[in-house]
Design a protein around this motif. Structure first.
Motif, PDB file in Angstrom:
ATOM      1  N   ARG A 238      40.668   4.146  -0.609  1.00  0.00           N
ATOM      2  CA  ARG A 238      39.933   5.229  -0.756  1.00  0.00           C
ATOM      3  C   ARG A 238      38.615   5.157  -1.217  1.00  0.00           C
ATOM      4  O   ARG A 238      37.700   6.088  -0.803  1.00  0.00           O
ATOM      5  N   ARG A 239      38.114   4.181  -1.961  1.00  0.00           N
ATOM      6  CA  ARG A 239      36.495   4.034  -2.055  1.00  0.00           C
ATOM      7  C   ARG A 239      36.233   3.769  -0.708  1.00  0.00           C
ATOM      8  O   ARG A 239      35.117   4.430  -0.599  1.00  0.00           O
ATOM      9  N   ALA A 240      36.593   2.966   0.109  1.00  0.00           N
ATOM     10  CA  ALA A 240      35.951   2.888   1.519  1.00  0.00           C
ATOM     11  C   ALA A 240      35.951   4.325   2.121  1.00  0.00           C
ATOM     12  O   ALA A 240      34.678   4.342   2.876  1.00  0.00           O
ATOM     13  N   ASN A 241      36.809   4.899   2.180  1.00  0.00           N
ATOM     14  CA  ASN A 241      36.703   6.361   2.776  1.00  0.00           C
ATOM     15  C   ASN A 241      35.656   7.199   2.063  1.00  0.00           C
ATOM     16  O   ASN A 241      34.840   8.033   2.769  1.00  0.00           O
ATOM     17  N   ARG A 242      35.506   7.066   0.850  1.00  0.00           N
ATOM     18  CA  ARG A 242      34.307   7.922   0.055  1.00  0.00           C
ATOM     19  C   ARG A 242      33.056   7.551   0.395  1.00  0.00           C
ATOM     20  O   ARG A 242      32.299   8.384   0.788  1.00  0.00           O
ATOM     21  N   ASP A 243      33.054   6.090   0.721  1.00  0.00           N
ATOM     22  CA  ASP A 243      31.705   5.476   1.165  1.00  0.00           C
ATOM     23  C   ASP A 243      31.579   6.068   2.595  1.00  0.00           C
ATOM     24  O   ASP A 243      30.227   6.158   2.693  1.00  0.00           O
ATOM     25  N   ARG A 244      32.535   6.108   3.108  1.00  0.00           N
ATOM     26  CA  ARG A 244      32.117   6.654   4.665  1.00  0.00           C
ATOM     27  C   ARG A 244      31.501   8.054   4.556  1.00  0.00           C
ATOM     28  O   ARG A 244      30.751   8.435   5.450  1.00  0.00           O
ATOM     29  N   LEU A 245      32.078   9.083   3.756  1.00  0.00           N
ATOM     30  CA  LEU A 245      32.032  10.165   3.640  1.00  0.00           C
ATOM     31  C   LEU A 245      30.207  10.456   3.133  1.00  0.00           C
ATOM     32  O   LEU A 245      29.558  11.172   3.587  1.00  0.00           O
ATOM     33  N   ILE A 246      30.092   9.464   2.024  1.00  0.00           N
ATOM     34  CA  ILE A 246      28.734   9.584   1.509  1.00  0.00           C
ATOM     35  C   ILE A 246      27.734   9.095   2.656  1.00  0.00           C
ATOM     36  O   ILE A 246      26.571   9.707   2.663  1.00  0.00           O
ATOM     37  N   ALA A 247      28.234   8.072   3.549  1.00  0.00           N
ATOM     38  CA  ALA A 247      27.273   7.518   4.319  1.00  0.00           C
ATOM     39  C   ALA A 247      27.103   8.676   5.389  1.00  0.00           C
ATOM     40  O   ALA A 247      25.682   8.706   5.862  1.00  0.00           O
ATOM     41  N   SER A 248      27.765   9.567   5.611  1.00  0.00           N
ATOM     42  CA  SER A 248      27.651  10.363   6.608  1.00  0.00           C
ATOM     43  C   SER A 248      26.653  11.462   6.157  1.00  0.00           C
ATOM     44  O   SER A 248      25.778  12.128   7.061  1.00  0.00           O
ATOM     45  N   CYS A 249      26.774  11.713   4.713  1.00  0.00           N
ATOM     46  CA  CYS A 249      25.894  12.614   4.033  1.00  0.00           C
ATOM     47  C   CYS A 249      24.346  12.268   4.085  1.00  0.00           C
ATOM     48  O   CYS A 249      23.319  12.712   4.404  1.00  0.00           O
ATOM     49  N   ILE A 250      24.271  10.668   3.736  1.00  0.00           N
ATOM     50  CA  ILE A 250      23.003  10.273   3.952  1.00  0.00           C
ATOM     51  C   ILE A 250      22.429  10.006   5.241  1.00  0.00           C
ATOM     52  O   ILE A 250      21.192  10.134   5.298  1.00  0.00           O
TER      53      ILE A 250
END
Length: 334
Positions: A238-250
């Motif tokens: 779940r943390r990896a998925n959240r980091d993927r979503l944050i990366a998309s925003c960055i």
């Protein structure tokens, strides 16, 4: 691939419809169209026809498909639907199915930990292009609202007020909520359903006590279904998925400097450490994703990584922090 019935396609995959009557997560896909299934997601493809799949095929969960079709029928006519269930129970998949099938006109995500239509830490109202596949890159939402953390615990007031604000912008929506379903979490979902005047609540994979707690004479009809997803992600997943979503925003963001003089400031005092704080930059009709890189300086300026380059009325400081060092190579790469 000749399709007669249904099959599950796991990402990363590309589905190309060649001919026939084929639906993906409830949406009709015309021949000649291609869809990308994101990493870590599986979608149901159903109908009669021919399609090319570049990726992994799995057996279709017919029971989950029947359950989603049943929910569409049971909530037919409802215009304000809330989905409640634990993490990875299938809420986002059902939200997509309801939206793709035309049962509602928009999606509101209040899942601040795994927001599928905007950035983690925010709630957002969106009308994505159909078919909507959770986890796929999305256009700018119609409006977003900063909650400020990846959990609503301790921020319940903000969580409710953001949802109410977004709900007033759409007459027909499904709310994809977070997975906090302990006693306090279920109580928050009851408060949410009342605050947005929900006319249907769908409980997914909840025990009988939680289902009973969701029943409220003013919260609309309650539909209870079993889990729609076969397995839960681990905490690291779940943390990896959240980091993927944050990366998309960055990746959509750039550095900008903001002078704080004359701007409304919400959330923290001027003497606190702001580095890495998740922020919402208030623009016309929406809060926009941002992370503080440096500041405030002696001159009263901050450097923010943000997708929003327009006029700012207020800077809203969240509680969560983002390690920008882990994403430094992605800034402005979209």
């Amino acid at each position: 691939m000749r399709l007669s019935g249904c099959v599950a396609v796991r990402g990363p995959s590309v589905i190309t419809v060649n001919e026939g009557d084929i639906r993906v997560l409830g949406a009709q896909v015309p021949p000649g169209s291609s869809l990308t299934v994101p990493v870590g997601r599986a979608v149901i493809v159903e109908g009669e026809g021919d399609a090319t799949v570049n990726g992994q095929l799995e057996p279709c969960d017919g029971e989950s498909l029947k359950a989603m079709e049943g929910v569409v029928e049971e909530v037919r006519g409802a215009r304000r639907i809330i989905l409640v269930g634990p993490s990875d129970s299938g809420k986002s998949t059902l939200a997509a199915y309801l939206y793709n099938s035309g049962a509602v006109n928009s999606i509101i995500s209040t899942d601040v930990g795994q927001n599928e239509v905007y950035c983690p830490g925010f709630e957002a109202l969106s009308m994505p292009r159909r078919p909507f596949l959770p986890g796929s890159p999305q256009d700018q939402p119609l409006s977003a609202c900063l909650v400020g953390d990846f959990t609503p615990r301790g921020l319940e007031g903000r969580y409710i007020s953001c949802a109410v604000r977004l709900s007033r912008l759409s007459g027909s929506f499904v709310i994809d909520t977070d997975g906090w379903v302990s006693q306090e979490g279920v109580e928050l979902k009851v408060a949410l359903s009342l605050a947005v005047n929900a006319d249907a609540v769908v409980a997914i994979g909840l025990d009988s006590d939680s289902v009973a707690a969701l029943r409220h004479e003013k919260a609309g009809p309650l539909v209870a279904v079993p889990r729609l997803a076969p397995a839960s992600k681990s905490a690291p997943e779940r943390r990896a998925n959240r980091d993927r979503l944050i990366a998309s925003c960055i990746m959509r963001s750039k550095r900008r400097t903001l002078r704080l003089e004359g701007l409304a400031l919400e959330g923290r005092g001027p003497g606190e450490d702001w580095q890495g704080l998740l922020v919402g930059l208030e623009g016309p009709g929406s809060d926009y994703f941002g992370v503080v890189e440096r500041g405030p300086s002696r001159s009263g300026a901050i450097t923010v990584i943000s997708e929003y380059l327009g006029e700012v009325a207020a800077v809203k400081l969240g509680r969560a922090r983002v390690d920008l060092g882990a994403f430094s190579g992605l800034i402005g790469q979209a």
